[in-house]
Design a protein around this motif. Sequence first.
Motif, PDB file in Angstrom:
ATOM      1  N   GLY A  46       0.790  -1.222   0.000  1.00  0.00           N
ATOM      2  CA  GLY A  46       0.000   0.000   0.000  1.00  0.00           C
ATOM      3  C   GLY A  46       0.822   1.271   0.000  1.00  0.00           C
ATOM      4  O   GLY A  46       1.982   1.305  -0.423  1.00  0.00           O
ATOM      5  N   ASP A  47       0.233   2.336   0.521  1.00  0.00           N
ATOM      6  CA  ASP A  47       0.833   3.675   0.459  1.00  0.00           C
ATOM      7  C   ASP A  47       2.148   3.794   1.215  1.00  0.00           C
ATOM      8  O   ASP A  47       2.935   4.706   0.957  1.00  0.00           O
ATOM      9  N   CYS A  48       2.386   2.917   2.190  1.00  0.00           N
ATOM     10  CA  CYS A  48       3.598   3.026   3.004  1.00  0.00           C
ATOM     11  C   CYS A  48       4.822   2.432   2.325  1.00  0.00           C
ATOM     12  O   CYS A  48       5.935   2.532   2.843  1.00  0.00           O
ATOM     13  N   VAL A  49       4.642   1.854   1.147  1.00  0.00           N
ATOM     14  CA  VAL A  49       5.694   1.080   0.487  1.00  0.00           C
ATOM     15  C   VAL A  49       6.583   1.945  -0.399  1.00  0.00           C
ATOM     16  O   VAL A  49       6.121   2.883  -1.053  1.00  0.00           O
ATOM     17  N   GLU A  50       7.866   1.593  -0.424  1.00  0.00           N
ATOM     18  CA  GLU A  50       8.809   2.131  -1.408  1.00  0.00           C
ATOM     19  C   GLU A  50       9.437   0.939  -2.126  1.00  0.00           C
ATOM     20  O   GLU A  50      10.081   0.109  -1.503  1.00  0.00           O
ATOM     21  N   HIS A  51       9.222   0.861  -3.439  1.00  0.00           N
ATOM     22  CA  HIS A  51       9.720  -0.279  -4.209  1.00  0.00           C
ATOM     23  C   HIS A  51      11.206  -0.099  -4.505  1.00  0.00           C
ATOM     24  O   HIS A  51      11.621   0.917  -5.072  1.00  0.00           O
ATOM     25  N   GLN A  52      11.984  -1.109  -4.130  1.00  0.00           N
ATOM     26  CA  GLN A  52      13.426  -1.047  -4.373  1.00  0.00           C
ATOM     27  C   GLN A  52      13.722  -1.054  -5.865  1.00  0.00           C
ATOM     28  O   GLN A  52      14.594  -0.327  -6.347  1.00  0.00           O
ATOM     29  N   GLN A  53      12.972  -1.858  -6.602  1.00  0.00           N
ATOM     30  CA  GLN A  53      13.069  -1.909  -8.067  1.00  0.00           C
ATOM     31  C   GLN A  53      11.657  -1.780  -8.626  1.00  0.00           C
ATOM     32  O   GLN A  53      10.975  -2.781  -8.821  1.00  0.00           O
ATOM     33  N   PRO A  54      11.194  -0.557  -8.872  1.00  0.00           N
ATOM     34  CA  PRO A  54       9.822  -0.364  -9.342  1.00  0.00           C
ATOM     35  C   PRO A  54       9.580  -1.082 -10.662  1.00  0.00           C
ATOM     36  O   PRO A  54      10.477  -1.169 -11.503  1.00  0.00           O
ATOM     37  N   PRO A  55       8.363  -1.609 -10.872  1.00  0.00           N
ATOM     38  CA  PRO A  55       8.027  -2.183 -12.171  1.00  0.00           C
ATOM     39  C   PRO A  55       8.185  -1.146 -13.279  1.00  0.00           C
ATOM     40  O   PRO A  55       8.122   0.068 -13.019  1.00  0.00           O
ATOM     41  N   GLU A  56       8.389  -1.615 -14.491  1.00  0.00           N
ATOM     42  CA  GLU A  56       8.601  -0.712 -15.618  1.00  0.00           C
ATOM     43  C   GLU A  56       7.452   0.285 -15.754  1.00  0.00           C
ATOM     44  O   GLU A  56       6.278  -0.079 -15.712  1.00  0.00           O
ATOM     45  N   GLY A  57       7.805   1.559 -15.912  1.00  0.00           N
ATOM     46  CA  GLY A  57       6.807   2.604 -16.082  1.00  0.00           C
ATOM     47  C   GLY A  57       6.153   3.056 -14.799  1.00  0.00           C
ATOM     48  O   GLY A  57       5.204   3.859 -14.839  1.00  0.00           O
ATOM     49  N   ARG A  58       6.653   2.585 -13.636  1.00  0.00           N
ATOM     50  CA  ARG A  58       6.042   2.964 -12.360  1.00  0.00           C
ATOM     51  C   ARG A  58       7.045   3.697 -11.479  1.00  0.00           C
ATOM     52  O   ARG A  58       8.255   3.594 -11.683  1.00  0.00           O
ATOM     53  N   LYS A  59       6.548   4.428 -10.486  1.00  0.00           N
ATOM     54  CA  LYS A  59       7.400   5.129  -9.541  1.00  0.00           C
ATOM     55  C   LYS A  59       7.673   4.250  -8.326  1.00  0.00           C
ATOM     56  O   LYS A  59       6.950   3.288  -8.068  1.00  0.00           O
ATOM     57  N   SER A  60       8.708   4.601  -7.565  1.00  0.00           N
ATOM     58  CA  SER A  60       9.053   3.800  -6.387  1.00  0.00           C
ATOM     59  C   SER A  60       7.996   3.923  -5.296  1.00  0.00           C
ATOM     60  O   SER A  60       7.780   2.982  -4.522  1.00  0.00           O
ATOM     61  N   ILE A  61       7.328   5.068  -5.226  1.00  0.00           N
ATOM     62  CA  ILE A  61       6.218   5.257  -4.288  1.00  0.00           C
ATOM     63  C   ILE A  61       4.996   5.699  -5.079  1.00  0.00           C
ATOM     64  O   ILE A  61       5.025   6.723  -5.760  1.00  0.00           O
ATOM     65  N   GLU A  62       3.930   4.914  -5.010  1.00  0.00           N
ATOM     66  CA  GLU A  62       2.688   5.239  -5.708  1.00  0.00           C
ATOM     67  C   GLU A  62       1.530   5.088  -4.730  1.00  0.00           C
ATOM     68  O   GLU A  62       1.179   3.977  -4.341  1.00  0.00           O
ATOM     69  N   GLN A  63       0.954   6.198  -4.345  1.00  0.00           N
ATOM     70  CA  GLN A  63      -0.119   6.179  -3.356  1.00  0.00           C
ATOM     71  C   GLN A  63      -1.459   6.313  -4.070  1.00  0.00           C
ATOM     72  O   GLN A  63      -2.079   7.370  -4.107  1.00  0.00           O
ATOM     73  N   ILE A  64      -1.873   5.192  -4.647  1.00  0.00           N
ATOM     74  CA  ILE A  64      -3.089   5.128  -5.447  1.00  0.00           C
ATOM     75  C   ILE A  64      -3.939   3.968  -4.934  1.00  0.00           C
ATOM     76  O   ILE A  64      -3.417   2.909  -4.573  1.00  0.00           O
ATOM     77  N   TRP A  65      -5.241   4.149  -4.929  1.00  0.00           N
ATOM     78  CA  TRP A  65      -6.171   3.150  -4.383  1.00  0.00           C
ATOM     79  C   TRP A  65      -5.963   1.772  -5.018  1.00  0.00           C
ATOM     80  O   TRP A  65      -5.820   0.771  -4.326  1.00  0.00           O
ATOM     81  N   TYR A  66      -5.946   1.715  -6.345  1.00  0.00           N
ATOM     82  CA  TYR A  66      -5.937   0.402  -6.985  1.00  0.00           C
ATOM     83  C   TYR A  66      -4.589  -0.312  -6.849  1.00  0.00           C
ATOM     84  O   TYR A  66      -4.549  -1.550  -6.864  1.00  0.00           O
ATOM     85  N   THR A  67      -3.485   0.440  -6.699  1.00  0.00           N
ATOM     86  CA  THR A  67      -2.210  -0.242  -6.497  1.00  0.00           C
ATOM     87  C   THR A  67      -2.183  -0.909  -5.124  1.00  0.00           C
ATOM     88  O   THR A  67      -1.598  -1.984  -4.952  1.00  0.00           O
ATOM     89  N   GLY A  68      -2.830  -0.285  -4.137  1.00  0.00           N
ATOM     90  CA  GLY A  68      -2.958  -0.922  -2.833  1.00  0.00           C
ATOM     91  C   GLY A  68      -3.743  -2.215  -2.916  1.00  0.00           C
ATOM     92  O   GLY A  68      -3.387  -3.218  -2.283  1.00  0.00           O
ATOM     93  N   ARG A  69      -4.811  -2.190  -3.698  1.00  0.00           N
ATOM     94  CA  ARG A  69      -5.618  -3.411  -3.872  1.00  0.00           C
ATOM     95  C   ARG A  69      -4.806  -4.519  -4.535  1.00  0.00           C
ATOM     96  O   ARG A  69      -4.832  -5.681  -4.093  1.00  0.00           O
ATOM     97  N   ILE A  70      -4.058  -4.177  -5.578  1.00  0.00           N
ATOM     98  CA  ILE A  70      -3.250  -5.184  -6.272  1.00  0.00           C
ATOM     99  C   ILE A  70      -2.181  -5.740  -5.349  1.00  0.00           C
ATOM    100  O   ILE A  70      -1.907  -6.946  -5.332  1.00  0.00           O
ATOM    101  N   MET A  71      -1.548  -4.870  -4.547  1.00  0.00           N
ATOM    102  CA  MET A  71      -0.534  -5.351  -3.609  1.00  0.00           C
ATOM    103  C   MET A  71      -1.142  -6.291  -2.574  1.00  0.00           C
ATOM    104  O   MET A  71      -0.519  -7.289  -2.187  1.00  0.00           O
TER     105      MET A  71
END
Length: 450
Positions: A301-326
């Motif tokens: 969710g919103d508290c996460v910082e991705h060490q290696q973000p997926p292609e085309g994504r940011k290391s921190i993404e505070q969006i509703w649907y990304t939380g659901r997918i995670m």
Amino acid sequence: MRIVIVGNGIAGITAARHIRKQSDVEIVVISKETDHFFSRTALMYVYMGHQQYHHLKPYEDWFWDKNRINLYRATVENIDFSQKTITLSADSYQVTYTPSLLERLTKVAPKHTNKQAITSKVLTYDKLILATGSVPRMGDWEGQSLSGVQGLYSYQDLELLEKNTAGISKAVIVGGGLIGVELAEMLHTRHIEVTMLVREKSYWSSVLPKEESNLVTKHIQKRGIDLRFNTKLKAIRGQRCVERVETSQGERIDCQLVGLAIGVVPNISFLSSNTTALYLNKGIVVNKYLETNLSDVYAIGDCVEHQQPPEGRKSIEQIWYTGRIMGETVAQTICGNRTAYQPGVFFNSAKFFDLEYQTYGEVPASLPEGVSTFCWQHPTKEVLIRINYDSKSGAVLGFNALGTRLRHAVCEGWIKEKRAIEEVLTNFQQANFDPEFFEKYTLSHTSPSL
């Protein structure tokens, strides 16, 4: 096995639901904000009178007991990762549901939530999921501690806003993003005069290309919002309560509320004091499997910082649907099917008052080198469509839509399949998702106006 989830937002609750679908393990969800999960994006509609709080709960109160998801209302005071223990606040309690005879007979579900004190304030876990969300970014302005200064994120923020806006006539909002415009609309419905301090030259111009920013700017101004561009907050003045603000332009603006809407940050401050080796940066750092550097500890969710973000994504993404997918992803891993986080093509949507906005893929404020753009704007209506594409290959890279809706699956598919701009323009009606009776739009290089 006991799985403890800290946070009852969309990420944490999705994880709990999907773990329960696949497993019979014990699940405990801890939240200090509310007894039950609610739709955070709909908080504004409670303030505006369109809904009541109980309408925001996607699941009935009996859902949690039926699915054996234990809800704890508590503040986490400490986590000992080496001992796998969590220390809870003294006022902690467990939320349970006991249906009445009437409910059993009629299947009607009024409020029969029970609150039982938790005997032990130290909770053990086998696996831990940190889903603590985010908190409003707070600046460091003089007068910021005055009554009437607040952000807008949590249910407690909504309660505070009700208190702070009782009987007031003027408000100043600092920041020109999505939270800021939501707060402006909320206050506007209560006939409170709103001035917004926007440091950019037009609304959200750090995110939106010039044409989109200008369209949104005019739309907000038409709603009676006073936008002050190239303006920053300098200080907040008052005795005990807010009385006015001073700006970087030397202006003094009278107000009784200051809404801070300068973004959100991962909610990790309570972890910073831990003398453990949990890897923190701007957020809780995770790998592509949402695993932290500690065994049996995950973050979503919103508290996460991705060490290696997926292609085309940011290391921190505070969006509703990304939380659901995670939440769905980490449930797979915990239940034995180790799965990498794959959010797909970037997508987001919002509303600026009643102007709808969608974005897919890569559409930055400034056009990158090697990228061309096609932008069509209706000559008389608030409708705009932009398509970015690779200058050499013609492959589409991203879409913006204002005042009209596009089909998610179609836009995502065109980007993934690297469809050529000419093909997309020819078949653009496939992407049109406007409801029945709405005007449909077709696009072409040669005849952009309809």
